[in-house]
Design a protein around this motif. Structure first.
Motif, PDB file in Angstrom:
ATOM      1  N   PHE A  68      16.552  -8.589  -7.266  1.00  0.00           N
ATOM      2  CA  PHE A  68      16.056  -7.549  -6.369  1.00  0.00           C
ATOM      3  C   PHE A  68      14.538  -7.470  -6.378  1.00  0.00           C
ATOM      4  N   PHE A  69      13.926  -7.692  -7.532  1.00  0.00           N
ATOM      5  CA  PHE A  69      12.472  -7.639  -7.592  1.00  0.00           C
ATOM      6  C   PHE A  69      11.842  -8.857  -6.928  1.00  0.00           C
ATOM      7  N   ALA A  70      12.598  -9.945  -6.803  1.00  0.00           N
ATOM      8  CA  ALA A  70      12.092 -11.116  -6.085  1.00  0.00           C
ATOM      9  C   ALA A  70      12.213 -10.938  -4.571  1.00  0.00           C
ATOM     10  N   ARG A  71      13.078 -10.031  -4.137  1.00  0.00           N
ATOM     11  CA  ARG A  71      13.347  -9.899  -2.711  1.00  0.00           C
ATOM     12  C   ARG A  71      12.127  -9.471  -1.891  1.00  0.00           C
ATOM     13  N   PRO A  72      11.292  -8.532  -2.354  1.00  0.00           N
ATOM     14  CA  PRO A  72      10.104  -8.215  -1.543  1.00  0.00           C
ATOM     15  C   PRO A  72       9.186  -9.419  -1.330  1.00  0.00           C
ATOM     16  N   LEU A  73       9.031 -10.261  -2.375  1.00  0.00           N
ATOM     17  CA  LEU A  73       8.226 -11.470  -2.212  1.00  0.00           C
ATOM     18  C   LEU A  73       8.862 -12.395  -1.175  1.00  0.00           C
ATOM     19  N   GLY A  74      10.188 -12.513  -1.222  1.00  0.00           N
ATOM     20  CA  GLY A  74      10.875 -13.308  -0.208  1.00  0.00           C
ATOM     21  C   GLY A  74      10.673 -12.731   1.178  1.00  0.00           C
ATOM     22  N   GLY A  75      10.670 -11.394   1.278  1.00  0.00           N
ATOM     23  CA  GLY A  75      10.419 -10.762   2.567  1.00  0.00           C
ATOM     24  C   GLY A  75       9.038 -11.077   3.105  1.00  0.00           C
ATOM     25  N   VAL A  77       7.071 -13.785   2.231  1.00  0.00           N
ATOM     26  CA  VAL A  77       6.959 -15.221   2.523  1.00  0.00           C
ATOM     27  C   VAL A  77       7.701 -15.583   3.799  1.00  0.00           C
ATOM     28  N   PHE A  78       8.967 -15.193   3.886  1.00  0.00           N
ATOM     29  CA  PHE A  78       9.762 -15.587   5.050  1.00  0.00           C
ATOM     30  C   PHE A  78       9.534 -14.662   6.234  1.00  0.00           C
ATOM     31  N   GLY A  79       8.976 -13.474   5.970  1.00  0.00           N
ATOM     32  CA  GLY A  79       8.536 -12.649   7.082  1.00  0.00           C
ATOM     33  C   GLY A  79       7.399 -13.327   7.826  1.00  0.00           C
ATOM     34  N   HIS A  80       6.491 -13.940   7.068  1.00  0.00           N
ATOM     35  CA  HIS A  80       5.391 -14.701   7.678  1.00  0.00           C
ATOM     36  C   HIS A  80       5.955 -15.863   8.495  1.00  0.00           C
ATOM     37  N   TYR A 232      -1.247  -7.274   9.018  1.00  0.00           N
ATOM     38  CA  TYR A 232      -1.000  -6.351  10.135  1.00  0.00           C
ATOM     39  C   TYR A 232       0.041  -5.306   9.745  1.00  0.00           C
ATOM     40  N   ALA A 233       1.096  -5.742   9.057  1.00  0.00           N
ATOM     41  CA  ALA A 233       2.163  -4.823   8.674  1.00  0.00           C
ATOM     42  C   ALA A 233       1.650  -3.744   7.731  1.00  0.00           C
ATOM     43  N   VAL A 234       0.876  -4.149   6.723  1.00  0.00           N
ATOM     44  CA  VAL A 234       0.370  -3.181   5.744  1.00  0.00           C
ATOM     45  C   VAL A 234      -0.656  -2.247   6.375  1.00  0.00           C
ATOM     46  N   ARG A 235      -1.481  -2.790   7.266  1.00  0.00           N
ATOM     47  CA  ARG A 235      -2.547  -1.981   7.864  1.00  0.00           C
ATOM     48  C   ARG A 235      -2.006  -1.019   8.926  1.00  0.00           C
ATOM     49  N   SER A 371      11.492  -6.524   6.666  1.00  0.00           N
ATOM     50  CA  SER A 371      11.827  -7.145   5.389  1.00  0.00           C
ATOM     51  C   SER A 371      11.208  -6.390   4.226  1.00  0.00           C
ATOM     52  N   LEU A 372       9.953  -5.957   4.375  1.00  0.00           N
ATOM     53  CA  LEU A 372       9.312  -5.199   3.312  1.00  0.00           C
ATOM     54  C   LEU A 372      10.056  -3.895   3.036  1.00  0.00           C
ATOM     55  N   SER A 373      10.410  -3.164   4.097  1.00  0.00           N
ATOM     56  CA  SER A 373      11.135  -1.905   3.907  1.00  0.00           C
ATOM     57  C   SER A 373      12.451  -2.135   3.181  1.00  0.00           C
TER      58      SER A 373
END
Length: 427
Positions: A68-75, A77-80, A232-235, A371-373
């Protein structure tokens, strides 16, 4: 963008929905066989004997949380990849990664053979699984929802969501069948079979996904993209991202409380429910959820998806205590009925959430934002809820703290889903 006729658009929507269902079924199957094995056997296979079953279960759940902690990183990377290269490319890569990692888990020697390397390698492969799922969900949801007609987005979004109960049905059903061979056989060799079987499913999933057209929303939005989607997503989207995280405690974390943690709690000697009964109850409940998923989504399009989710959250809160207290009766009919009732309520919270979350963000950097959410919520609520609940039960000897945790998650989810914005697909 090429103009599509109504028939062509509907055909593309159906094909995208089917691909989302098949792909997420396989990915969640891989994820759930790990969760089931962590509940039943990983504590003894991959960790040194301590004489305390709950300590081994907690250690197994800790490796489970790594995914689960790896999932945000996957979001990220693959979100990009999904926002800049294409949804389809991201989904093919994540499916391949998940299949490879899952197969290799089945090949791992245990602690008795290679000592501390066993849990270390298990954690590494679990991390790869987490990366894959982190990039998978957002893309599968967007492919289904972005192909769908405006008045049927909740229904088509349910194709991606239905992969969850379908994957759980395959995973628990197979483990339920294997458990008939006895605990010793399941612990020594039987648990590996579901991991090896993943290879065949991955092949089917890749064939289906490679035939799907790219999302029409991506094709239009890609021309507008400038800079890194994560920036863009974070900003720009940080407020709806945070709100999205708080929409999801029950849809992601509560789900694992009433499945993964419930399995470990029920089979604890203090409760004494047989592994086969719990697995059978989970299998039946997963089947029921799969059957009603599209009905819940249809209700969402007809009467409002937010309304359906809120009703489901109230149901989860009401059923939280009966779900766990009924286990001490060891009555098979009551246990199965409680698991099914809870899963019906969970379906109402989960099936429409794909459309709700995808429409919280405008098309630009949508893959990264959704994905981040979802994956940050997964890390916080999904990854920690079984571990925290196990530790609470171990510390207090009571199931009530876990019940209170689930009810609190329902309250937070209700407040935030009522505040969630809903946008169109216009760039």
């Amino acid at each position: 963008m090429t103009v599509q006729t109504g028939t062509q658009s509907l055909r593309r929507a159906r094909r995208a929905g089917l691909a989302a269902f098949v792909g997420t079924t396989i990915e969640w199957y891989d994820f759930y066989i790990y969760a089931t094995a962590a509940s039943l056997v990983f504590g003894t296979v991959f960790f040194p004997a301590t004489g305390d079953r709950l300590t081994g279960v907690a250690a197994a759940f800790a490796t489970y949380a790594v995914g689960f902690f790896a999932r945000p990183l996957g979001g990220i990377v693959f979100g990009h990849v999904g926002d800049r290269v294409g949804r389809k490319t991201a989904l093919v890569v994540t499916l391949t990664m998940m299949g490879a990692a899952t197969f290799l888990v089945g090949c791992l020697p245990g602690y008795a053979q290679i000592g501390t390397w066993a849990p270390i390698l298990l954690v590494v492969l679990r991390f790869v699984q987490g990366l894959a799922v982190g990039g998978e969900w957002g893309g599968a949801v967007l492919m289904a929802v972005e192909h769908a007609p405006p008045d049927k987005k909740t229904f088509y979004g349910a194709f991606a969501q239905a992969g969850n109960p379908a994957g759980a049905l395959l995973a628990t059903g197979l483990f339920s069948l294997l458990s008939t061979g006895g605990t010793e056989w399941l612990t020594t060799w039987g648990w590996r079979i579901p991991f090896f079987a993943s290879v065949l499913l991955i092949g089917v999933g890749l064939i289906v996904r490679l035939k799907v057209e790219e999302s029409p929303v991506f094709e239009e939005a890609a021309a507008e993209e400038t800079g890194a989607p994560i920036l863009y997503a974070v900003r720009t989207n940080w407020k709806p991202i945070l709100l999205g995280i708080c929409v999801l405690p029950v849809a992601v974390g509560g789900y694992y409380l009433v499945t993964t943690f419930a399995t470990a709690y029920a089979t604890d000697p203090a409760v004494g429910v047989s592994e086969s009964l719990v697995l059978n109850a989970l299998t039946i409940a997963a089947f029921v959820e799969l059957v009603v998923s599209f009905g819940a989504a249809w209700l969402g399009d007809r009467f409002g998806r937010v309304r359906v989710v809120v009703i489901g959250l109230v149901g989860v809160a009401v059923l939280a205590a009966p779900q766990f207290l009924v286990l001490s009766t060891k009555n098979a009919a009551l246990i199965i009925a409680a698991f099914v009732a809870m899963r019906l309520a969970m379906t109402a919270t989960y099936s429409p959430i794909a459309a709700i979350l995808s429409q919280m963000f405008r098309p630009r950097a949508r893959y990264t934002s959704i994905s981040l959410s979802y994956q940050l919520a997964g890390a916080l609520f999904g990854g920690l809820s079984p571990l925290v609940s196990t530790l609470l039960f171990q510390a207090t000897g009571s199931i009530w703290p876990a019940i209170g945790l689930l009810i609190g998650m329902c309250v937070l989810s209700i407040a935030c889903v009522l505040a969630a914005p809903q946008h169109t697909d216009e760039v």
